[in-house]
Motif scaffolding. Structure first.
Motif, PDB file in Angstrom:
ATOM      1  N   GLN A  14       0.863   4.693  -2.233  1.00  0.00           N
ATOM      2  CA  GLN A  14       0.946   6.385  -1.671  1.00  0.00           C
ATOM      3  C   GLN A  14       2.525   6.235  -2.127  1.00  0.00           C
ATOM      4  OE1 GLN A  14      -0.226   7.629   2.397  1.00  0.00           O
ATOM      5  NE2 GLN A  14       1.877   7.678   2.896  1.00  0.00           N
ATOM      6  N   ASP A  15       2.577   7.527  -2.537  1.00  0.00           N
ATOM      7  CA  ASP A  15       3.840   8.021  -3.016  1.00  0.00           C
ATOM      8  C   ASP A  15       4.099   9.352  -2.727  1.00  0.00           C
ATOM      9  OD1 ASP A  15       5.115   5.750  -4.568  1.00  0.00           O
ATOM     10  OD2 ASP A  15       3.490   5.845  -5.848  1.00  0.00           O
ATOM     11  N   THR A  16       5.440   9.671  -2.520  1.00  0.00           N
ATOM     12  CA  THR A  16       5.805  10.941  -1.914  1.00  0.00           C
ATOM     13  C   THR A  16       6.798  11.795  -2.879  1.00  0.00           C
ATOM     14  OG1 THR A  16       5.581  10.135   0.406  1.00  0.00           O
ATOM     15  CG2 THR A  16       6.908  12.206   0.022  1.00  0.00           C
ATOM     16  N   MET A  17       6.709  12.944  -3.095  1.00  0.00           N
ATOM     17  CA  MET A  17       7.587  13.844  -3.900  1.00  0.00           C
ATOM     18  C   MET A  17       8.050  15.019  -2.860  1.00  0.00           C
ATOM     19  SD  MET A  17       6.198  13.847  -7.792  1.00  0.00           S
ATOM     20  CE  MET A  17       4.620  14.022  -7.460  1.00  0.00           C
ATOM     21  N   ARG A  18       9.175  15.624  -3.047  1.00  0.00           N
ATOM     22  CA  ARG A  18       9.799  16.407  -2.034  1.00  0.00           C
ATOM     23  C   ARG A  18      10.385  17.618  -2.801  1.00  0.00           C
ATOM     24  NH1 ARG A  18       9.625  14.231   3.110  1.00  0.00           N
ATOM     25  NH2 ARG A  18       9.704  11.832   2.974  1.00  0.00           N
ATOM     26  N   LEU A  19       9.977  18.919  -2.510  1.00  0.00           N
ATOM     27  CA  LEU A  19      10.607  20.161  -3.177  1.00  0.00           C
ATOM     28  C   LEU A  19      11.092  21.010  -2.229  1.00  0.00           C
ATOM     29  CD1 LEU A  19       7.266  19.708  -4.473  1.00  0.00           C
ATOM     30  CD2 LEU A  19       8.329  21.109  -6.112  1.00  0.00           C
TER      31      LEU A  19
END
Length: 422
Positions: free
Chosen positions: A194-199
């Motif tokens: 599980q990986d997360t990116m944030r904008l």
């Protein structure tokens, strides 16, 4: 499909919202870390029939976990109901009764409480009732955990019964995973990444359009998005074989959104701001009006924040703005307390009064009252000043008083990040 588990969170206080559920999300994350997919989190009140229905709903999974309902009071019925559901009668575990009794006695002595011995003994016996054939997990507080298999000849998964207080549940988790019945139920698990990116400041519609454009490259990825306080979080779950697809997703979103994708590695804005301040060996101070110290409080949430946060001024009144932050009263009289000029003076005042490298000023109308035609509820002015640079922003935020204050702090954090990154 791999191993799947379900969670039943018990407690009328959770069901009705008086207490927030911390256990369900924590268990979902811990299960994902060991390669187990979460199928459902069900919240039920302290009613036996509702707990039985929830257990029946999840009976097709590999493992069911319950939280709560293991205390000494009449509404704590989880162990008994789970035993009945699994076809196992409950009986007193004398050794466990002695263990719980010792824990309770030490707690009472430590707190200086005097209790009725008969009532205490009855409560202890209740917590020591164990379904036949169940494994007992040693208490972290006073409540033991249980692993209850289905009765011989009955189909279904084991039920892992854990206490409700998060400290006790989390302290019991390693022992729960090591239990032979739980380990056997989870034996077919595979790595689940599980990986997360944030904008930041990116409309959901634009992100949705980007994901549609690149959908043919993203097979094997389970992508979910969440918008909160102007920030878009993109969480992706996938098997190791889909790692190349995730790398294509990262490259695609980086190309489409550039600097708006401020965290391709999942770091929060809080963590990024802390790291940037530490890298520069800079300090920061705040002057806050409508947020009343919430920004300073958020800056302290990172461990080691004493290395960069010098302090914060809460200047709700005009006189406080003048006496604490040095904002000229004639400036307030001329442009009003809610203005860019006063926000700038508040930021500069924070730097000057506290000797910081970075100063932040926030002034606005959080509501629900106090707005005017020129300065309506939700209008907030923010200002960040640092050596050789500054950033100003005026926003009109919708929502309740709490919404305005929370969103303002989020905007301030990203303004600080922007100044520190330039």
């Amino acid at each position: 499909m791999g191993v799947r588990a379900g969670v039943v969170v018990t407690g009328t206080e959770v069901l009705t919202g008086r207490v927030a559920d911390r256990n369900g999300p924590w268990l979902a994350d811990q299960l994902r870390r060991v390669g187990v997919d979460i199928a459902d989190i069900v919240v039920v009140g302290d009613r036996p029939e509702d707990l039985r229905d929830a257990l029946a709903f999840l009976a097709g999974l590999d493992l069911i976990i319950t939280t709560g309902g293991l205390g000494p009071t009449a509404d704590d019925l989880t162990a008994e109901v789970v035993g009945q559901f699994q076809g196992r009668a409950s009986a007193l575990d004398v050794q466990l009764e002695v263990q719980i009794g010792g824990i309770v006695e030490r707690l009472m002595v430590g707190r200086g409480w005097k209790t009725d011995s008969d009532a205490t003994a009855a409560a202890t016996r209740k917590q020591a009732m164990v379904p036949e054939g169940a494994s007992v997990l040693s208490p972290v507080g006073t409540a033991p955990g249980l692993v209850v298999p289905p009765a011989v000849g009955r189909a279904g998964p084991p039920v892992l019964v854990l206490p409700g207080p998060p400290r006790e549940l989390q302290g019991m988790w390693a022992a729960a995973l090591a239990d032979p019945l739980v380990a056997a139920a989870l034996s077919g698990r595979e790595e689940l990444r599980q990986d997360t990116m944030r904008l930041w400041s990116t409309p959901e519609s634009e992100l949705s359009a980007a994901l549609r454009r690149h959908s043919h490259e993203l097979a094997g990825l389970e992508i979910t998005t969440c918008l909160s306080d102007g920030e878009l979080e993109v969480v992706t779950r996938y098997a190791p074989a889909a790692q190349p697809a995730y790398e294509r997703l990262t490259a695609a979103l980086t190309g489409d959104f550039g600097p708006a994708l401020y965290s391709p590695d999942g770091r929060t804005v809080d963590r990024i701001v802390a790291q940037l301040l530490l890298e520069r060996s800079w300090t920061i101070a705040t002057t806050e009006s409508c947020t009343a110290g919430l920004l300073a409080g958020r800056l302290t949430e990172q461990a080691g924040s004493s290395a960069y946060l010098l302090g914060g001024l809460v200047t709700y009144s005009n006189l406080a703005k003048h006496e604490l932050a040095g904002v000229p009263l004639e400036l307030i009289d001329r442009v009003g307390a809610v203005s860019e000029e006063v926000a700038e003076a508040m930021a500069s005042g924070a730097r000057w009064r506290l000797g910081a490298d970075v100063g932040v000023g926030i002034t606005g109308v959080a509501g629900p009252d106090g707005g005017t035609a020129d300065k309506p509820v939700g209008l907030v002015h923010l200002y960040v000043v640092a050596p050789g640079q500054s950033l100003s922003r005026a926003v009109n935020l919708p929502g309740s008083r709490s919404d305005v204050r929370q969103r303002t702090v989020a905007i301030a954090m990203h303004m600080i990040r922007s100044v520190l990154s330039s």
